[in-house]
Motif scaffolding. Structure first.
Motif, PDB file in Angstrom:
ATOM      1  N   LEU A  66       0.825  -1.205   0.000  1.00  0.00           N
ATOM      2  CA  LEU A  66       0.000   0.000   0.000  1.00  0.00           C
ATOM      3  C   LEU A  66       0.859   1.254   0.000  1.00  0.00           C
ATOM      4  N   ASN A  67       0.397   2.243  -0.745  1.00  0.00           N
ATOM      5  CA  ASN A  67       0.940   3.595  -0.628  1.00  0.00           C
ATOM      6  C   ASN A  67       0.165   4.268   0.506  1.00  0.00           C
ATOM      7  N   VAL A  68       0.842   4.519   1.624  1.00  0.00           N
ATOM      8  CA  VAL A  68       0.179   5.065   2.809  1.00  0.00           C
ATOM      9  C   VAL A  68       0.588   6.518   3.060  1.00  0.00           C
ATOM     10  N   THR A  69       1.171   7.154   2.050  1.00  0.00           N
ATOM     11  CA  THR A  69       1.769   8.482   2.233  1.00  0.00           C
ATOM     12  C   THR A  69       0.758   9.503   2.750  1.00  0.00           C
ATOM     13  N   ALA A  70      -0.396   9.614   2.072  1.00  0.00           N
ATOM     14  CA  ALA A  70      -1.359  10.652   2.445  1.00  0.00           C
ATOM     15  C   ALA A  70      -1.887  10.456   3.850  1.00  0.00           C
ATOM     16  N   GLU A  71      -2.154   9.213   4.204  1.00  0.00           N
ATOM     17  CA  GLU A  71      -2.670   8.942   5.546  1.00  0.00           C
ATOM     18  C   GLU A  71      -1.609   9.172   6.609  1.00  0.00           C
ATOM     19  N   GLU A  72      -0.360   8.793   6.322  1.00  0.00           N
ATOM     20  CA  GLU A  72       0.728   9.022   7.274  1.00  0.00           C
ATOM     21  C   GLU A  72       0.933  10.515   7.523  1.00  0.00           C
ATOM     22  N   LEU A  73       0.707  11.320   6.497  1.00  0.00           N
ATOM     23  CA  LEU A  73       0.882  12.763   6.621  1.00  0.00           C
ATOM     24  C   LEU A  73      -0.371  13.460   7.128  1.00  0.00           C
ATOM     25  N   GLY A  74      -1.456  12.709   7.275  1.00  0.00           N
ATOM     26  CA  GLY A  74      -2.691  13.303   7.774  1.00  0.00           C
ATOM     27  C   GLY A  74      -3.372  14.205   6.779  1.00  0.00           C
ATOM     28  N   LEU A  75      -3.212  13.922   5.489  1.00  0.00           N
ATOM     29  CA  LEU A  75      -3.831  14.760   4.457  1.00  0.00           C
ATOM     30  C   LEU A  75      -5.283  14.370   4.262  1.00  0.00           C
ATOM     31  N   GLY A  76      -6.034  15.268   3.670  1.00  0.00           N
ATOM     32  CA  GLY A  76      -7.456  15.012   3.443  1.00  0.00           C
ATOM     33  C   GLY A  76      -7.697  14.162   2.219  1.00  0.00           C
ATOM     34  N   HIS A  81      -5.900   4.249   1.982  1.00  0.00           N
ATOM     35  CA  HIS A  81      -4.607   3.956   1.394  1.00  0.00           C
ATOM     36  C   HIS A  81      -4.838   3.587  -0.077  1.00  0.00           C
ATOM     37  N   ILE A  82      -3.755   3.523  -0.861  1.00  0.00           N
ATOM     38  CA  ILE A  82      -3.849   3.158  -2.266  1.00  0.00           C
ATOM     39  C   ILE A  82      -3.044   1.886  -2.497  1.00  0.00           C
ATOM     40  N   VAL A  83      -3.670   0.885  -3.096  1.00  0.00           N
ATOM     41  CA  VAL A  83      -2.986  -0.371  -3.397  1.00  0.00           C
ATOM     42  C   VAL A  83      -2.054  -0.161  -4.578  1.00  0.00           C
ATOM     43  N   LEU A  84      -0.782  -0.485  -4.388  1.00  0.00           N
ATOM     44  CA  LEU A  84       0.172  -0.391  -5.490  1.00  0.00           C
ATOM     45  C   LEU A  84      -0.034  -1.568  -6.435  1.00  0.00           C
ATOM     46  N   PRO A  85       0.120  -1.355  -7.729  1.00  0.00           N
ATOM     47  CA  PRO A  85      -0.165  -2.433  -8.688  1.00  0.00           C
ATOM     48  C   PRO A  85       0.789  -3.604  -8.526  1.00  0.00           C
TER      49      PRO A  85
END
Length: 390
Positions: A66-76, A81-85
């Motif tokens: 998973l790409n967890v960047t936005a959630e780790e940074l607390g972004l809206g 999360h986003i599943v990487l292909p």
């Protein structure tokens, strides 16, 4: 094996990844799954989005990165999360879904680049349209800054159509409406729950994506060809243009994605259409730059728009009218069109058949009715202009 959280750092950004196992499938729509994933490092169950246009559908028990960047940074980012292909060589997608007759790349030079068949290409049945000079023939084009303006606009348009129909008769959308999604927000059209819902209800038949945005029923290279496609390929009477979900703002004069509205004014005007800007209004936002007419609307029209646009405005918004009047005075090069105000109760009636919540900056109709009234005023203006031309 991937570590619990891996960060790929560089001078220009950071990618944070984590591993998890799919526990349940929450929902499925065209091009997208929403799943629950048990995170390896915490054991917690969290939501993730998986795009099925380029990877096979997931099943419970599948291990994913998973790409967890936005959630780790607390972004809206909507709490996902986003599943990487997965490895494309192991894909179970049929060849017809993996291959495209098109040669236009989206997300180019990234690991997710994909080819699409653009309306302008030789292999497209619409290619002959783009061999000739075409105009929008005066078509009203509603230009909105926020994605949430789209469902409000279509609900209100349907409500106005309903008023014209006979009692107890099925409601029909007499006007053909095309929607163009810019790449100012989300790139994949499938991310929008509103579009999926509007298509499922039969309220939206034509979707067009351009630039790096992808996933529309029609793909286009740029905003000019997307507009021509709306008029001459989708046969639209009225066109709606907004970015996908995920507007970016920095609290500065120029650093926000909605400034593209001014650029779109220029494109619509140059192609012989009628640019109608949906005003972003609020009396509930505590930030001074968004009170009354948002500085986003004002800056787009003052700075980026080099051609005149129509700015519909609801009459009788008495609250802090002095602020509004001063703001309108800054837009002398554009045509301010005062439209009869509609009540929050009327708007609520128009939204009743629509099952999804519609909010702007977390506020719904009753928390910020001016926002919704601004959208409705613009739609009424577009209807009025269309009726005069037919």
């Amino acid at each position: 094996m991937l570590q619990e959280v891996t960060s790929c750092k560089g001078e220009i950004g950071m990618l944070r990844r984590a591993e998890g196992k799919v526990s349940t499938i929450i929902s499925v729509r065209e091009g997208l799954q929403v799943v629950c994933v048990i995170m390896r490092h915490s054991g917690k169950e969290e939501r993730a989005v998986h795009y099925t246009d380029s990877s096979p559908p997931l099943r419970p028990g599948d291990v994913v990165i998973l790409n967890v960047t936005a959630e780790e940074l607390g972004l809206g980012s909507g709490g996902y999360h986003i599943v990487l292909p997965a490895d494309a060589m192991d894909s179970d997608l049929p060849d017809a879904e993996r291959l495209s007759d098109g040669h236009i790349m989206k997300l180019k030079y990234t690991p997710l680049q994909r080819s699409v068949l653009a309306v302008e290409e030789e292999n497209s049945r619409f290619h002959p349209l783009f061999q000739k000079e075409k105009t929008l023939e005066g078509m009203p084009v509603l230009l909105g800054e926020l994605h949430s303006m789209l469902p409000v606009a279509l609900c209100w348009l349907r409500y106005r159509e309903q008023q014209l129909n006979q009692p107890n008769q099925p409601v029909k959308m007499a006007r053909n409406v095309a929607y163009i999604m810019t790449d100012g927000g989300a790139l994949p059209l499938a991310w929008s729950q509103h579009i999926a819902q509007l298509e499922a209800m039969g309220w939206l038949q034509s979707t067009i994506t351009y630039g790096q945005a992808y996933g529309g029923k029609l793909e286009a290279v740029n905003k000019f060809s997307a507009l021509i496609a709306a008029k001459h390929a989708a046969k639209a009477d009225i066109c709606l243009v907004t970015m996908g979900p995920g507007i970016v703002g920095t609290g500065t004069r120029y650093g926000y994605s909605g400034i593209e509205v001014g650029e779109l004014v220029n494109a619509v005007y140059a192609l012989g259409g009628t640019p109608i800007v949906i005003p972003r209004l609020s009396f509930a936002d505590e930030r001074p730059r968004h009170r009354g007419i948002s500085h986003h609307t004002l800056t787009a029209l003052e700075l980026a728009a080099r051609c005149p646009a129509i700015l519909p405005f609801p009459q009788n918004i008495a609250e802090e009218y002095a602020i509004i009047q001063e703001q309108l005075n800054r837009l002398e090069t554009h045509q301010i069109r005062m439209m009869p105000s509609v009540s929050a109760e009327q708007i609520a009636e128009s939204l009743r058949p629509y099952p999804l919540p519609i909010t702007s900056m977390g506020r719904g109709l009753w928390q910020d009715p001016a926002y919704f009234q601004g959208v409705c005023a613009a739609v009424d203006c577009a209807i009025q202009l269309h009726n005069r031309s037919t």
